[in-house]
Design a protein around this motif. Structure first.
Motif, PDB file in Angstrom:
ATOM      1  N   MET A   1       0.854  -1.173   0.000  1.00 54.34           N
ATOM      2  CA  MET A   1       0.000   0.000   0.000  1.00 54.34           C
ATOM      3  C   MET A   1       0.900   1.236   0.000  1.00 54.34           C
ATOM      4  N   GLN A   2       0.409   2.282  -0.613  1.00 47.07           N
ATOM      5  CA  GLN A   2       1.158   3.534  -0.672  1.00 47.07           C
ATOM      6  C   GLN A   2       0.195   4.698  -0.451  1.00 47.07           C
ATOM      7  N   ALA A   3       0.764   5.848  -0.169  1.00 45.66           N
ATOM      8  CA  ALA A   3      -0.044   7.045   0.035  1.00 45.66           C
ATOM      9  C   ALA A   3       0.444   8.113  -0.927  1.00 45.66           C
ATOM     10  N   ILE A   4      -0.445   9.036  -1.244  1.00 44.07           N
ATOM     11  CA  ILE A   4      -0.108  10.172  -2.102  1.00 44.07           C
ATOM     12  C   ILE A   4      -0.781  11.404  -1.519  1.00 44.07           C
ATOM     13  N   VAL A   5      -0.010  12.512  -1.421  1.00 42.52           N
ATOM     14  CA  VAL A   5      -0.537  13.692  -0.735  1.00 42.52           C
ATOM     15  C   VAL A   5       0.305  14.917  -1.082  1.00 42.52           C
ATOM     16  N   ALA A   6      -0.327  16.078  -1.070  1.00 45.30           N
ATOM     17  CA  ALA A   6       0.375  17.356  -1.181  1.00 45.30           C
ATOM     18  C   ALA A   6       0.359  17.992   0.202  1.00 45.30           C
ATOM     19  N   VAL A   7       1.541  18.461   0.656  1.00 46.76           N
ATOM     20  CA  VAL A   7       1.662  19.021   2.000  1.00 46.76           C
ATOM     21  C   VAL A   7       2.294  20.404   1.957  1.00 46.76           C
ATOM     22  N   VAL A  76     -18.061   1.016   0.248  1.00 49.97           N
ATOM     23  CA  VAL A  76     -17.857   1.428   1.629  1.00 49.97           C
ATOM     24  C   VAL A  76     -17.297   0.246   2.414  1.00 49.97           C
ATOM     25  N   ILE A  77     -16.202   0.500   3.111  1.00 47.88           N
ATOM     26  CA  ILE A  77     -15.567  -0.498   3.971  1.00 47.88           C
ATOM     27  C   ILE A  77     -15.587   0.082   5.382  1.00 47.88           C
ATOM     28  N   HIS A  78     -15.915  -0.757   6.366  1.00 49.21           N
ATOM     29  CA  HIS A  78     -16.177  -0.233   7.704  1.00 49.21           C
ATOM     30  C   HIS A  78     -15.033  -0.370   8.702  1.00 49.21           C
ATOM     31  N   SER A  79     -13.922  -0.991   8.323  1.00 45.40           N
ATOM     32  CA  SER A  79     -12.819  -1.129   9.277  1.00 45.40           C
ATOM     33  C   SER A  79     -11.488  -1.183   8.537  1.00 45.40           C
ATOM     34  N   VAL A  80     -10.440  -0.818   9.243  1.00 46.85           N
ATOM     35  CA  VAL A  80      -9.088  -0.915   8.684  1.00 46.85           C
ATOM     36  C   VAL A  80      -8.786  -2.367   8.322  1.00 46.85           C
ATOM     37  N   ALA A  87      -8.185  -4.323  -0.219  1.00 47.63           N
ATOM     38  CA  ALA A  87      -7.366  -3.502  -1.128  1.00 47.63           C
ATOM     39  C   ALA A  87      -6.178  -4.292  -1.677  1.00 47.63           C
ATOM     40  N   GLU A  88      -5.827  -3.989  -2.904  1.00 44.54           N
ATOM     41  CA  GLU A  88      -4.656  -4.575  -3.517  1.00 44.54           C
ATOM     42  C   GLU A  88      -3.401  -3.965  -2.899  1.00 44.54           C
ATOM     43  N   ASP A  89      -2.276  -4.644  -3.069  1.00 40.74           N
ATOM     44  CA  ASP A  89      -1.011  -4.170  -2.499  1.00 40.74           C
ATOM     45  C   ASP A  89      -0.586  -2.821  -3.057  1.00 40.74           C
ATOM     46  N   ASP A  90      -0.983  -2.504  -4.302  1.00 42.62           N
ATOM     47  CA  ASP A  90      -0.554  -1.244  -4.917  1.00 42.62           C
ATOM     48  C   ASP A  90      -1.598  -0.134  -4.772  1.00 42.62           C
ATOM     49  N   ALA A  91      -2.536  -0.297  -3.846  1.00 39.94           N
ATOM     50  CA  ALA A  91      -3.570   0.717  -3.616  1.00 39.94           C
ATOM     51  C   ALA A  91      -2.940   2.008  -3.099  1.00 39.94           C
ATOM     52  N   PHE A  92      -3.615   3.124  -3.380  1.00 34.30           N
ATOM     53  CA  PHE A  92      -3.179   4.451  -2.932  1.00 34.30           C
ATOM     54  C   PHE A  92      -4.129   4.983  -1.870  1.00 34.30           C
ATOM     55  N   VAL A  93      -3.585   5.383  -0.729  1.00 34.65           N
ATOM     56  CA  VAL A  93      -4.358   6.094   0.289  1.00 34.65           C
ATOM     57  C   VAL A  93      -4.331   7.561  -0.114  1.00 34.65           C
ATOM     58  N   LEU A 104      -1.186   4.639   7.392  1.00 33.67           N
ATOM     59  CA  LEU A 104       0.252   4.844   7.183  1.00 33.67           C
ATOM     60  C   LEU A 104       1.095   3.676   7.714  1.00 33.67           C
ATOM     61  N   PRO A 105       0.740   3.052   8.836  1.00 31.97           N
ATOM     62  CA  PRO A 105       1.544   1.914   9.299  1.00 31.97           C
ATOM     63  C   PRO A 105       1.598   0.750   8.301  1.00 31.97           C
ATOM     64  N   TYR A 106       0.674   0.708   7.360  1.00 38.44           N
ATOM     65  CA  TYR A 106       0.630  -0.374   6.373  1.00 38.44           C
ATOM     66  C   TYR A 106       1.213   0.039   5.023  1.00 38.44           C
ATOM     67  N   CYS A 107       1.618   1.301   4.907  1.00 38.70           N
ATOM     68  CA  CYS A 107       2.184   1.804   3.653  1.00 38.70           C
ATOM     69  C   CYS A 107       3.690   1.546   3.622  1.00 38.70           C
ATOM     70  N   THR A 108       4.182   1.241   2.423  1.00 36.24           N
ATOM     71  CA  THR A 108       5.617   1.049   2.237  1.00 36.24           C
ATOM     72  C   THR A 108       6.237   2.200   1.458  1.00 36.24           C
ATOM     73  N   ARG A 109       5.391   3.023   0.849  1.00 36.10           N
ATOM     74  CA  ARG A 109       5.860   4.124   0.002  1.00 36.10           C
ATOM     75  C   ARG A 109       4.870   5.283   0.120  1.00 36.10           C
ATOM     76  N   VAL A 110       5.407   6.513   0.139  1.00 39.75           N
ATOM     77  CA  VAL A 110       4.552   7.698   0.182  1.00 39.75           C
ATOM     78  C   VAL A 110       5.071   8.694  -0.848  1.00 39.75           C
ATOM     79  N   HIS A 111       4.163   9.160  -1.701  1.00 40.42           N
ATOM     80  CA  HIS A 111       4.469  10.151  -2.738  1.00 40.42           C
ATOM     81  C   HIS A 111       3.991  11.511  -2.227  1.00 40.42           C
TER      82      HIS A 111
END
Length: 158
Positions: A1-7, A76-80, A87-93, A104-111
């Motif tokens: 899993m990965q995340a993508i965000v503008a900060v 709609v999913i009701h729990s982590v 979710a697939e391994d390449d899903a984006f949060v 975030l604890p389950y993400c291996t990459r963050v863009h």
């Protein structure tokens, strides 16, 4: 899993339910990276999307405790735990703050799109520069658009 965000400089991501920045090139990059993949978001993030509907050409998973919530173009999913099973391994949060914090604890990459501006924010992403277990894998050149300077930075879990 990965995340993508503008900060922002203080790792702000939003205020009043809206994004802090409108950078067309960053939105194009977001679309290119997430199209064809699963995106995971909270209900408020879904509400902020055009028409309050899931993003086209993506599998949209919405983490929500509301049992009667049935949005267009989204599951709609009701729990982590169920997100992790679904979710697939390449899903984006893709947000918001609570969903980032929970997954975030389950993400291996963050863009990250780091914007050199610091407007007032009421939603934040964890500061990966200070959070143990993360390192910068790559950092792009500084870009400017709409009077804002920004840089694409990729973090990986170590």
């Amino acid at each position: 899993m990965q995340a993508i965000v503008a900060v922002s400089q203080s790792w702000g991501i939003g205020k009043g339910g809206d994004l802090l920045f409108r950078l067309p090139s960053d939105l194009r990059r977001f679309k290119a990276m997430t199209t064809g993949h699963t995106v995971i978001m909270g209900r408020k993030t879904l509400d902020s999307l055009p028409g309050g509907k899931g993003l086209p050409h993506r599998r949209n998973l919405v983490l929500s405790r509301q049992s009667d919530f049935a949005p267009d173009r989204a599951e709609v999913i009701h729990s982590v735990e169920d997100i992790l099973k679904t979710a697939e391994d390449d899903a984006f949060v893709i947000g918001g703050q609570q969903v980032y914090e929970q997954l975030l604890p389950y993400c291996t990459r963050v863009h990250i799109t780091k914007v050199l501006s610091d407007p007032e924010a009421d939603a934040f992403f964890p500061d990966l520069d200070k959070l143990p277990g993360w390192k910068v894998a790559s950092a792009g050149e500084m870009l400017t658009e709409n009077g804002l300077s920004f840089q694409y930075v990729e973090y990986i879990r170590i």
